[in-house]
Design a protein around this motif. Structure first.
Motif, PDB file in Angstrom:
ATOM      1  N   ARG A   1       2.154   6.466  -5.821  1.00 10.53           N
ATOM      2  CA  ARG A   1       2.628   7.848  -5.769  1.00 10.53           C
ATOM      3  C   ARG A   1       1.595   8.838  -6.304  1.00 10.53           C
ATOM      4  NH1 ARG A   1       6.913   7.003  -2.384  1.00 10.53           N
ATOM      5  NH2 ARG A   1       8.141   5.243  -3.141  1.00 10.53           N
ATOM      6  N   GLY A   2       0.397   8.726  -5.799  1.00 11.51           N
ATOM      7  CA  GLY A   2      -0.673   9.639  -6.197  1.00 11.51           C
ATOM      8  C   GLY A   2      -2.001   9.044  -5.797  1.00 11.51           C
ATOM      9  N   LYS A   3      -3.031   9.879  -5.676  1.00  9.63           N
ATOM     10  CA  LYS A   3      -4.361   9.352  -5.411  1.00  9.63           C
ATOM     11  C   LYS A   3      -4.759   8.437  -6.557  1.00  9.63           C
ATOM     12  CE  LYS A   3      -9.003  10.794  -4.025  1.00  9.63           C
ATOM     13  NZ  LYS A   3      -9.834  11.942  -3.602  1.00  9.63           N
ATOM     14  N   SER A   4      -5.187   7.223  -6.216  1.00 14.57           N
ATOM     15  CA  SER A   4      -5.341   6.220  -7.265  1.00 14.57           C
ATOM     16  C   SER A   4      -6.657   6.318  -8.002  1.00 14.57           C
ATOM     17  CB  SER A   4      -5.183   4.821  -6.649  1.00 14.57           C
ATOM     18  OG  SER A   4      -3.873   4.654  -6.155  1.00 14.57           O
ATOM     19  N   ILE A   5      -7.789   6.231  -7.283  1.00 14.71           N
ATOM     20  CA  ILE A   5      -9.090   6.130  -7.938  1.00 14.71           C
ATOM     21  C   ILE A   5     -10.067   7.118  -7.298  1.00 14.71           C
ATOM     22  CG2 ILE A   5     -11.008   4.626  -8.557  1.00 14.71           C
ATOM     23  CD1 ILE A   5      -8.406   3.729  -9.804  1.00 14.71           C
ATOM     24  N   PHE A   6     -10.805   7.839  -8.149  1.00 12.48           N
ATOM     25  CA  PHE A   6     -11.868   8.711  -7.659  1.00 12.48           C
ATOM     26  C   PHE A   6     -13.094   8.503  -8.542  1.00 12.48           C
ATOM     27  CE2 PHE A   6     -14.239  12.725  -7.721  1.00 12.48           C
ATOM     28  CZ  PHE A   6     -14.473  12.900  -6.357  1.00 12.48           C
ATOM     29  N   LEU A   7     -14.205   8.045  -7.921  1.00 16.31           N
ATOM     30  CA  LEU A   7     -15.454   7.795  -8.634  1.00 16.31           C
ATOM     31  C   LEU A   7     -16.520   8.751  -8.119  1.00 16.31           C
ATOM     32  CD1 LEU A   7     -13.931   5.124  -9.288  1.00 16.31           C
ATOM     33  CD2 LEU A   7     -16.109   3.941  -9.033  1.00 16.31           C
TER      34      LEU A   7
END
Length: 638
Positions: free
Chosen positions: A437-443
């Motif tokens: 329920r949301g953007k999980s990972i941002f690198l």
């Protein structure tokens, strides 16, 4: 011992108090007339002096009680013209001790007891206990005594049900002294209500409030024990501990204009306490302090709830920290914090902030409903085990600049920004966790992530985004049920995907742009668009994997990119299985490409090349290859 009483008739023979006392025997009680006696006396024998009880009996002068002499004053007013000096024992019962002198009573190696008495209006000090003296006060009042109500130096004092007010200081305890207070009330002191130096102070059920300066100041290797103490409404820090030891239980510390509790180079324990509503920080540990916080509630502060700084260590257990305008927990300058079974909720800013080579460890905690990120890490270390991080208006975890984050057994959901976002050389380790329920990972910018046995699902946005020279390695993971892309690998980044599955995304399951990807023993299936969309000088290697059931080309490769397939099954696509264009290259070996829904399984366009070795390529229409515009498809088996 038989006590003989001398009544008013006695004084018809003696015109002075001194004369009457000279005739009294040791240990006798003397009833005084309702009048003022102006005499200075050095008592030589034990005696009880009794006033009329209506405030009419007053003795005024200089009084000395030497060693081995015990004097009891009852129901009278005592007005010293110089300090009442006690080396023996002095007992005041239902008395008023008042005088325009520097010190009302000085006890030097002696004993002083006050019961239902009033000590007031000294210029400097109400009572001074010196040189191993002892003082006991029950239901007494101390007020308007210049600089301080009670001064203890190398002495002991016990107070119960006493009230102290209107002086610069309440109590000053110094030089190996001991003081115990119980059910006392201290208020309206200008500097410090209680000052402890190189001594021990214990309190039970007292109320210390409405001071213009500090509440309690503990310094220079002292010990303070507080049980059910109330500290309320001070203009300076309510409890300040420096180079000492604090033990507080069931205390209430509220509504201060500065900080609630400060530990500085000290050790402290707070259990079952409520600390709240301070204009500055509620609780602060600094300068190599060590603090244990158990089953406390820290809330409603204008700044931080808990600030840990300058190489300090704090352990929190079963504690609630909520409703702060700044970061609810801030850890800085090489400090450490561990939290177990804690709730960090409803902050107006960040839940936990870790910076400057500090470290935080969370176990079975819940961080929720903060107006910014749940956790921020900047040049620090964050370890999160079996926690729930949800419903924050920012990220679940935002880590930047050479930070390290470990996550194991956690649940992330309904955070408004990526559950974990990283920038600038951050390392992330994920295991056995669930992101939904949301953007999980941002690198972003040279970050690294390693994930194992973790699920990422049900996002309205990109589930995983790897950007700007970053690297991600996923093993035994699942990425599924996204309304956008599954994984995006961008700007010279690397993605390793082993023994894992990606499925059921509305857009391409994996996008690769100017980056490289390796898939091994993995599955990509049931996508509404492509399995992989590869472009802009990217390189992808897929081995022993299964790709099927996509509504658009299962693998689309574009703009001088390279794809290599080894022992891969491409089946059940609704469109082509391989589509290469714009000078791209594909090499396929020991694979199966089977499609019963589209005529051309393999397509090469615009100067692209596809080479197929030891591979089955078939569909029910018969035509499996299509090339145009100086492109080629070579199958070495034919």
């Amino acid at each position: 011992m038989v006590i003989r009483l001398f009544y008013n008739l006695m004084f018809s023979k003696y015109k002075t108090l001194k004369g009457a006392l000279a005739k009294a025997s040791n240990g006798e009680a003397v009833q005084l007339l309702p009048k003022k006696y102006k005499e200075s006396i050095q008592f030589e024998k034990d005696m009880t002096l009794i006033g009329d009880g209506n405030g009419q009996t007053v003795i005024e002068g200089m009084f000395i009680i030497p060693k081995n002499v015990r004097i009891t004053f009852k129901k009278m007013k005592v007005s010293p013209t110089a300090q009442l000096y006690v080396e023996g024992e002095a007992i005041f019962e239902h008395c008023i001790i008042e005088g325009n002198v520097d010190v009302l009573i000085t006890v030097n190696g002696g004993y002083l007891k006050g019961v239902n008495s009033n000590f007031r209006k000294a210029k400097e000090v109400g009572i001074a206990l010196l040189n191993n003296s002892n003082g006991v006060f029950i239901n007494c009042k101390f007020h308007h005594n210049g600089k301080m109500q009670l001064f203890a130096k190398n002495s002991k004092a016990f107070l119960e049900s006493c009230e102290c007010s209107n002086a610069l200081k309440g109590f000053w305890i110094t030089d190996q002294s001991f003081m115990q207070t119980k059910k006392c009330h201290l208020h309206h002191h200008a500097e410090r209500q209680i000052s402890v130096e190189r001594s021990t102070y214990m309190d039970f059920n007292s109320s210390i409030e409405r001071g213009e300066g500090f509440g309690i100041v503990v310094e220079e290797a002292s010990d303070v024990f507080l049980h059910s103490t109330i500290l309320y409404s001070h203009n300076a820090t309510q409890l300040f501990v420096d180079n000492s030891v604090l033990n507080g239980k069931q205390c209430t510390i509220q509504h201060g204009n500065e900080c609630g509790v400060i530990l500085q180079n000290s050790d402290g324990t707070l259990s079952h306490c409520e600390i709240s509503n301070h204009h500055n920080i509620n609780v602060q540990a600094r300068k190599k302090s060590k603090m244990q916080i158990e089953r406390c509630e820290i809330h409603s502060g204008h700044e931080n709830g808990l600030l840990i700084s300058k190489e300090s260590i704090v352990n929190c257990n079963e504690t609630v920290i909520k409703d702060h305008l700044s970061a609810q927990v801030a850890i800085t300058e090489k400090s450490f914090c561990s939290m177990k079974d804690c709730l960090i909720v409803n902050g107006r800013h960040v839940g936990i902030y870790v910076e400057k080579k500090s470290e935080c460890m969370l176990l079975q905690c819940q961080i929720t409903q903060n107006n910014n990120s749940a956790i921020n890490v900047d040049r620090g270390i964050m370890r999160v085990y079996r926690c729930e991080i949800s419903e924050n208006n920012g990220n679940g975890i935002l880590a930047v600049t050479n930070s390290l984050v470990e996550v194991d057994g956690c649940n992330f959901y309904y955070n408004q920004m990526p559950h974990i976002a990283c920038k600038s050389k951050v390392k992330i380790y994920l295991s056995n966790s669930d992101f939904q329920r949301g953007k999980s990972i941002f690198l972003l910018h040279r970050c690294e992530i390693y994930a194992i046995h973790t699920k990422f699902h049900n996002s309205m946005n990109v589930q995983i985004e790897i950007n700007d020279h970053s690297t991600a390695k996923f093993e035994h993971c699942q990425i599924y049920n996204g309304k956008s892309y599954g994984v995006k690998v961008l700007k010279d980044s690397n993605f390793f995907f082993y023994h894992s599955q990606i499925f059921q995304h509305d857009l391409a399951q994996i996008v690769v742009n100017d980056s490289s990807v390796i898939l091994n023993n993995s599955e990509i299936y049931q996508g509404k668009r492509n399995a992989l969309f590869i472009q802009n000088h990217s390189e992808v290697y897929i081995q022993e994997s299964f790709i099927s059931k996509h509504l658009q080309a299962q693998i689309w490769i574009d703009y001088e990119s390279i794809l290599e397939l080894m022992s891969v099954q491409l089946t059940d696509g609704a469109h082509s299985d391989l589509h290469a264009q714009n000078q791209s290259k594909i090499y396929v070996e020991n694979s199966i490409i089977r499609n019963d829904k589209y005529r051309y399984n393999v397509q090469a366009l615009n100067n692209s090349k596809i080479e197929i070795v030891k591979t089955i390529v078939e569909n029910k229409y018969g035509d499996v290859y299509y090339s145009e515009n100086n492109s080629s498809i070579n199958n070495s088996d034919y």
